[in-house]
Design an enzyme around this catalytic site. Structure first.
Site, short mmCIF file in Angstrom:
data_model
loop_
_atom_site.label_atom_id
_atom_site.label_comp_id
_atom_site.label_asym_id
_atom_site.label_seq_id
_atom_site.Cartn_x
_atom_site.Cartn_y
_atom_site.Cartn_z
N SER A 150 81.99 -8.34 27.25
CA SER A 150 82.13 -9.66 26.64
C SER A 150 83.55 -10.14 26.85
CB SER A 150 81.85 -9.60 25.14
OG SER A 150 82.29 -10.80 24.52
N TYR A 196 83.29 -5.14 17.46
CA TYR A 196 82.63 -5.55 18.71
C TYR A 196 83.62 -5.59 19.88
CZ TYR A 196 79.44 -8.43 21.58
OH TYR A 196 78.62 -8.91 22.57
#
Lengths: 77, 245
Positions: B139, B152
């Site tokens: 990401s 995350y």
């Protein structure tokens, strides 16, 4: 040479692409036969498959020479 | 353009928007695909849509046993495993000061540890075949950070470092390991945002819009292809220019 030794030798010759006469019992995979650490992992995998055995990681670490491999396999099959 | 005929690909998180698009793109290029996820119904639906060469292999990556069984189950269903796409991921967003040990552990478990374990599980076959592709979906926040996503971002950045290390180890065996880092992608998750939120996000993106799952899938397809054999340890950022790293 025993059957096991012959089969081990064949795998080593094929995998490392070395001359058959170099694959003697005292030959070290890394020092004499030019294997790198990944080659030794692959050789152990090949032995496991050829002989239908399981070679645990701590045992694999003790297999340094062609003779070590033959002896371990003799004890395991 | 890219031909994956005869290749077998496992895609985790295939019930999601991006995972589904990835599976579809690989399948369209000729690959046999194994669709993995926790929910069977959407996977079956996708498999039915794809038709032949599509298998469903459910797995819960948060469950150790289920995770350990996945590489073998997928390889058995497809008759091999040449391409692994680690796409599955979860979020448990919270401000750093409020984040529980559990929120941290769950995200690290599924988004980082499961990638390690699945990759380790598929390596033996790839080493023997002297060919393999591992593609990890990370990401943009793994590179930039994001408030509320300490867990995350840590997991995604961790995947990048792990991928590079593995790429070193297996490059000589014809196996490449790469990452694709999406920015803001229009999926079911982002549909929940209101117009104002969407406009604000788009304002931060030079392209002026969110990306599509198909645009992520195209990057994965390239990295999976034989043509990308000299690309390894790389992260391909697909984010409309929102972070040029």
């Amino acid at each position: 040479m025993s059957d096991i030794a012959d089969r081990v030798k064949k795998i080593v010759v094929e995998h490392l692409g070395v001359d058959e006469d170099k694959v003697v019992e005292a030959a070290s995979f890394i020092d004499d036969l030019g294997a790198d650490s990944l080659d030794t992992v692959e050789l152990v995998m090949a032995f496991e498959e050829e002989f239908g055995i399981e070679i645990p990681d701590d045992a694999a670490e003790t297999i340094q020479t062609v003779g070590d491999a033959v002896n371990f396999i003799k004890g395991a099959v | 353009m890219f031909d994956l005929t005869g290749k077998c690909a496992l895609v985790t998180g295939a019930s999601g928007g991006i995972g589904g698009a990835i599976a579809e793109a690989l399948h369209k290029a000729g690959a046999t695909v194994a669709l993995s996820g926790t929910r069977e119904a959407p996977l079956q639906e996708l498999a039915a849509k794809l038709g032949e060469r599509a298998h469903v292999v459910t797995a819960n990556l948060g469950d150790a046993e289920s995770l350990a069984a996945l590489p073998t189950a997928a390889a058995e269903a497809m008759g091999g495993l040449d391409i692994l796409v680690n796409n599955a991921g979860i979020t448990r967003d919270n401000l750093f000061m409020r984040m529980s040990d559990d929120e941290w552990a769950q995200v690290l478990d599924v988004n980082l540890s499961s990638v390690f374990k699945l990759s380790r599980g598929v390596l033996r076959g790839m080493m023997k075949a002297r060919w393999g592709r591992i593609i990890n979906i990370t990401s943009v926040v793994g590179a930039t950070g994001n408030p509320g996503q300490g867990n995350y971002a840590a997991a995604k950045a961790g995947v990048v470092g792990m991928s590079k290390s593995l790429a070193y180890e297996v490059a000589s065996r014809g196996i490449t390991v790469n990452c694709v880092a999406p920015g803001f992608i229009a999926t079911a998750m982002t549909e929940k945002l209101n117009d104002e939120q969407k406009a604000k996000i788009s304002g931060q993106i030079p392209s002026g819009r969110m990306g599509t799952p198909e645009e992520i899938a195209a990057a994965v397809l390239y990295l999976a292809s034989p043509e990308a054999g000299y690309v390894t340890g790389a992260t391909l950022h697909v984010n409309g220019g929102m972070a040029m790293v």
